[in-house]
Design a protein around this motif. Structure first.
Motif, PDB file in Angstrom:
ATOM      1  N   ILE A 115      49.971  29.211  33.136  1.00 44.98           N
ATOM      2  CA  ILE A 115      49.900  30.569  33.359  1.00 44.98           C
ATOM      3  C   ILE A 115      50.777  31.257  32.610  1.00 44.98           C
ATOM      4  CG2 ILE A 115      50.158  32.814  34.987  1.00 44.98           C
ATOM      5  CD1 ILE A 115      49.069  30.877  37.181  1.00 44.98           C
ATOM      6  N   TYR A 116      52.005  30.889  32.266  1.00 41.51           N
ATOM      7  CA  TYR A 116      53.003  31.475  31.698  1.00 41.51           C
ATOM      8  C   TYR A 116      53.463  30.742  30.138  1.00 41.51           C
ATOM      9  CZ  TYR A 116      53.985  34.142  35.777  1.00 41.51           C
ATOM     10  OH  TYR A 116      53.696  35.064  36.950  1.00 41.51           O
ATOM     11  N   GLU A 460      36.995  30.324  33.990  1.00 41.01           N
ATOM     12  CA  GLU A 460      37.878  30.902  32.902  1.00 41.01           C
ATOM     13  C   GLU A 460      38.610  31.823  33.597  1.00 41.01           C
ATOM     14  OE1 GLU A 460      35.819  32.013  29.288  1.00 41.01           O
ATOM     15  OE2 GLU A 460      34.833  30.149  28.956  1.00 41.01           O
ATOM     16  N   PHE A 461      39.979  31.926  32.958  1.00 40.91           N
ATOM     17  CA  PHE A 461      40.991  32.538  33.695  1.00 40.91           C
ATOM     18  C   PHE A 461      41.163  33.760  32.995  1.00 40.91           C
ATOM     19  CE2 PHE A 461      45.598  33.520  35.381  1.00 40.91           C
ATOM     20  CZ  PHE A 461      45.082  33.856  36.527  1.00 40.91           C
ATOM     21  N   ASN A 462      41.411  35.131  33.720  1.00 39.20           N
ATOM     22  CA  ASN A 462      41.896  36.294  33.112  1.00 39.20           C
ATOM     23  C   ASN A 462      43.168  36.967  33.920  1.00 39.20           C
ATOM     24  OD1 ASN A 462      42.316  38.927  32.234  1.00 39.20           O
ATOM     25  ND2 ASN A 462      39.858  39.137  31.769  1.00 39.20           N
ATOM     26  N   SER A 463      44.141  36.824  33.478  1.00 39.44           N
ATOM     27  CA  SER A 463      45.210  37.283  34.242  1.00 39.44           C
ATOM     28  C   SER A 463      45.322  38.815  34.570  1.00 39.44           C
ATOM     29  CB  SER A 463      46.604  36.999  33.557  1.00 39.44           C
ATOM     30  OG  SER A 463      46.666  37.635  32.221  1.00 39.44           O
ATOM     31  N   SER A 464      44.654  39.476  33.584  1.00 36.18           N
ATOM     32  CA  SER A 464      44.508  41.003  33.706  1.00 36.18           C
ATOM     33  C   SER A 464      43.848  41.522  34.962  1.00 36.18           C
ATOM     34  CB  SER A 464      43.980  41.845  32.542  1.00 36.18           C
ATOM     35  OG  SER A 464      44.750  41.369  31.488  1.00 36.18           O
ATOM     36  N   LYS A 465      42.993  40.472  35.642  1.00 37.89           N
ATOM     37  CA  LYS A 465      42.002  40.816  36.676  1.00 37.89           C
ATOM     38  C   LYS A 465      43.084  40.673  37.799  1.00 37.89           C
ATOM     39  CE  LYS A 465      38.120  38.777  39.246  1.00 37.89           C
ATOM     40  NZ  LYS A 465      37.215  37.399  39.324  1.00 37.89           N
ATOM     41  N   TYR A 466      43.844  40.049  38.006  1.00 42.89           N
ATOM     42  CA  TYR A 466      44.936  39.997  39.120  1.00 42.89           C
ATOM     43  C   TYR A 466      46.158  40.820  38.760  1.00 42.89           C
ATOM     44  CZ  TYR A 466      41.331  36.517  40.379  1.00 42.89           C
ATOM     45  OH  TYR A 466      40.310  36.204  40.856  1.00 42.89           O
ATOM     46  N   GLU A 467      46.461  41.485  37.776  1.00 39.47           N
ATOM     47  CA  GLU A 467      47.580  42.098  37.477  1.00 39.47           C
ATOM     48  C   GLU A 467      48.902  41.128  37.402  1.00 39.47           C
ATOM     49  OE1 GLU A 467      47.815  45.407  39.892  1.00 39.47           O
ATOM     50  OE2 GLU A 467      46.062  46.448  39.337  1.00 39.47           O
ATOM     51  N   ILE A 468      48.657  39.824  36.933  1.00 41.34           N
ATOM     52  CA  ILE A 468      49.848  38.940  36.772  1.00 41.34           C
ATOM     53  C   ILE A 468      50.619  39.281  35.321  1.00 41.34           C
ATOM     54  CG2 ILE A 468      50.535  36.719  36.458  1.00 41.34           C
ATOM     55  CD1 ILE A 468      47.871  35.714  37.999  1.00 41.34           C
ATOM     56  N   THR A 472      50.780  36.533  28.944  1.00 35.30           N
ATOM     57  CA  THR A 472      50.163  37.190  27.898  1.00 35.30           C
ATOM     58  C   THR A 472      49.010  36.431  27.292  1.00 35.30           C
ATOM     59  OG1 THR A 472      52.009  35.946  26.624  1.00 35.30           O
ATOM     60  CG2 THR A 472      52.245  38.523  27.281  1.00 35.30           C
ATOM     61  N   PHE A 473      49.181  35.116  27.506  1.00 29.30           N
ATOM     62  CA  PHE A 473      47.925  34.218  26.797  1.00 29.30           C
ATOM     63  C   PHE A 473      46.922  34.438  27.553  1.00 29.30           C
ATOM     64  CE2 PHE A 473      45.433  30.319  26.828  1.00 29.30           C
ATOM     65  CZ  PHE A 473      45.520  29.965  25.586  1.00 29.30           C
ATOM     66  N   TRP A 474      46.815  34.763  28.820  1.00 27.71           N
ATOM     67  CA  TRP A 474      45.493  34.904  29.596  1.00 27.71           C
ATOM     68  C   TRP A 474      45.289  36.380  30.002  1.00 27.71           C
ATOM     69  CZ3 TRP A 474      43.076  30.307  30.182  1.00 27.71           C
ATOM     70  CH2 TRP A 474      43.999  29.133  30.085  1.00 27.71           C
ATOM     71  N   GLU A 475      45.750  37.406  29.027  1.00 28.62           N
ATOM     72  CA  GLU A 475      45.417  38.762  29.374  1.00 28.62           C
ATOM     73  C   GLU A 475      44.069  39.129  29.181  1.00 28.62           C
ATOM     74  OE1 GLU A 475      48.331  41.132  27.278  1.00 28.62           O
ATOM     75  OE2 GLU A 475      49.892  40.802  28.849  1.00 28.62           O
TER      76      GLU A 475
END
Length: 489
Positions: A115-116, A460-468, A472-475
């Motif tokens: 994630i990070y 596929e992952f999108n970190s913006s969807k969960y406001e993590i 930055t890699f998954w934003e």
């Protein structure tokens, strides 16, 4: 004076409190994830074989073998034997228990590493320092753990592994330790100067080869002693709970040594497995988290168990009451707890071959562990040093690493073992605190992964969807490399 100080600090770091803390974390993560180590076992196996690498990242299988190269080391041979020596056959059962629990911990730390993670100079980098800074926002905390990992992996631990290689080669073949040292650093230098890709390719070939050879010998020994299968497994389970009269008085030692040796072998919670996990090219962080959880099973349920069964099926072990120092079982007169038990076990199948076989096995186990150590050290140096000075720093790291390795082949390392344990102890405490505080993003990733699986998608992952934050890699969702985009066409 220094040795006394080292011993005192080591005792504080590796107190029973740490073991209780590790067990608590493993149980907490297991319960919160509804025992993903059972529910997603089939998915773990699938993920190991399907991932592809890229210019920036290694494949899931390569990341798995890189982490296994660190986990499968001298401790799997000598450590398992020592656990039996002081905890009796019942210690093996508790190794299995702590490994089952630790799989959930491995998932959490490895998913957080994904994630990070970040891309530096065309390579993915990640690990405890990265997710502590980005996830918790505690820069000082991240620097402390990065320095502890760098010191342990680059200076203190390589020499210990090299010392095991030199000792076993000298005992089996009579080769001078100086010669062994030159050979070891020559091969090691060729690999680490080739970068993470060469390390991954080497691990991909060597780890399955060495593990397969070791397991074949174990299977052959079990086959020859096939009639003892019910007896041996009954001994393990009965001894684990004090039901075996001979070992009834050391049930506490069985639990303690089983947990300690299981933790040492599987490394769950130490943060070491998180580094290669971050290097993988995957479309969703949970994918590599599950792969790394599976690596715990491969390490302990195969290699550690193979060692234990070879020893127990052939009765080539002694058991000592740790508190009194008195022998409980003596099958091997004059043999110290450690690799000698395994050598004696192999000798029952192939007389005179035990020392040579274990020397070769230890060579591969220790050698690939040093590859993993270097990669972990380099990742933390990459975190600490940025910009123009990085190239010089990396060169210096390689020289120091090879020097520490060579020194270990020609010198004893009693104090270094204790110093290495201090580095590891600091890593475990800091990492466990961090992943407990950062459990939420790893949990979110698991739920997201499961939801997409139910919908029949390749997650596929999108970190913006969960406001993590700071992921930055998954934003903006999974960004495929140019190489992977070409493969998809």
């Amino acid at each position: 004076m220094i040795e006394k100080f080292v011993e005192t600090v080591n005792g504080l770091l590796w107190s029973p409190l740490l073991i209780v803390f590790i067990v608590f974390c493993g149980l907490y993560f297991s319960i919160r994830t509804r025992f993903l180590q059972i529910r997603h076992f089939k998915e773990m196996v699938k993920l190991v074989t399907t991932g592809k690498g890229s210019d920036a990242g290694v494949s899931s299988f390569q990341a798995l073998t890189m982490s296994l190269s660190g986990r499968i080391g001298v401790g799997n041979v000598a450590g398992t034997a020592t656990g039996i020596a002081y905890g009796g056959p019942g210690a093996v059962f508790w190794m299995w228990v702590i490994t089952f629990i630790g799989a959930a911990t491995a998932y959490v730390e490895s998913t957080l590493a994904q994630i990070y993670k970040e891309e530096q100079d065309g390579q993915y980098r990640g690990g405890p320092a990265f997710y502590i800074e980005k996830g918790l926002g505690w820069k000082w905390f991240a620097i402390v753990i990065a320095v502890a990992i760098l010191l342990a992996m680059a200076v203190l631990m390589p020499g210990i592994q090299a010392n095991s290689i030199a000792d076993s080669v000298y005992n089996a073949f009579g080769i001078n330790k100086l010669v062994t040292g030159i050979i070891v650093i020559s091969i090691l230098g060729f690999t680490i100067f080739g970068g993470v890709k060469r390390i991954a390719r080497t691990a991909e070939i060597v780890v399955p080869f060495m593990a397969a050879g070791y397991l074949l010998i174990a299977i052959a020994i079990i086959g020859v002693n096939f009639d003892k299968i019910p007896e041996v497994f009954a001994l393990i389970f009965k001894s684990a709970f004090g039901a075996e009269q001979v070992f009834g008085g050391i049930i506490g030692s069985a639990v303690m040594w089983g947990v300690k040796r299981g933790l040492y072998a599987n490394e769950a919670g130490q943060g070491t497995g998180a580094h290669p996990a971050a290097a993988a090219e995957v479309s969703h962080p949970a994918k590599q988290g599950l792969v790394q959880a599976f690596s715990i099973y491969l390490d302990v349920f195969l290699v550690v168990t193979a060692t234990a069964l070879m020893i127990l099926f052939t009765n080539q072990y002694n058991v000592i009451n740790e508190k009194t120092g008195e022998p409980i079982v003596v099958n091997l007169e004059g043999v110290e707890p450690g690799a000698g038990y395994t050598q004696a076990a192999v000798d029952t199948l192939l007389p005179g071959f035990g020392s040579a076989f274990i020397a070769i096995a230890l060579f591969f186990f220790a050698f690939t562990t040093m590859y993993a150590y270097y990669y972990i050290a380099e990742t933390n140096l990459a975190y600490l040093v940025r910009g123009k000075n990085k190239g010089i720093a990396f060169l210096g790291l390689k020289i120091i690493f090879l020097a520490a390795t060579f020194y270990g082949t020609v010198k004893t390392a009693t104090t270094a073992w204790a110093m290495g344990d201090i580095g590891l102890g600091i890593m475990v405490w800091l990492n466990l605190i961090a992943i407990l505080l950062l459990f939420k993003p790893a949990y979110i990733a698991l739920k997201d992964y499961e939801e997409q699986l139910k919908q029949g998608k390749d997650p596929e992952f999108n970190s913006s969807k969960y406001e993590i934050k700071n992921a930055t890699f998954w934003e903006n969702g999974y960004k495929k490399s140019e190489e992977n985009q070409k493969k998809a066409l």
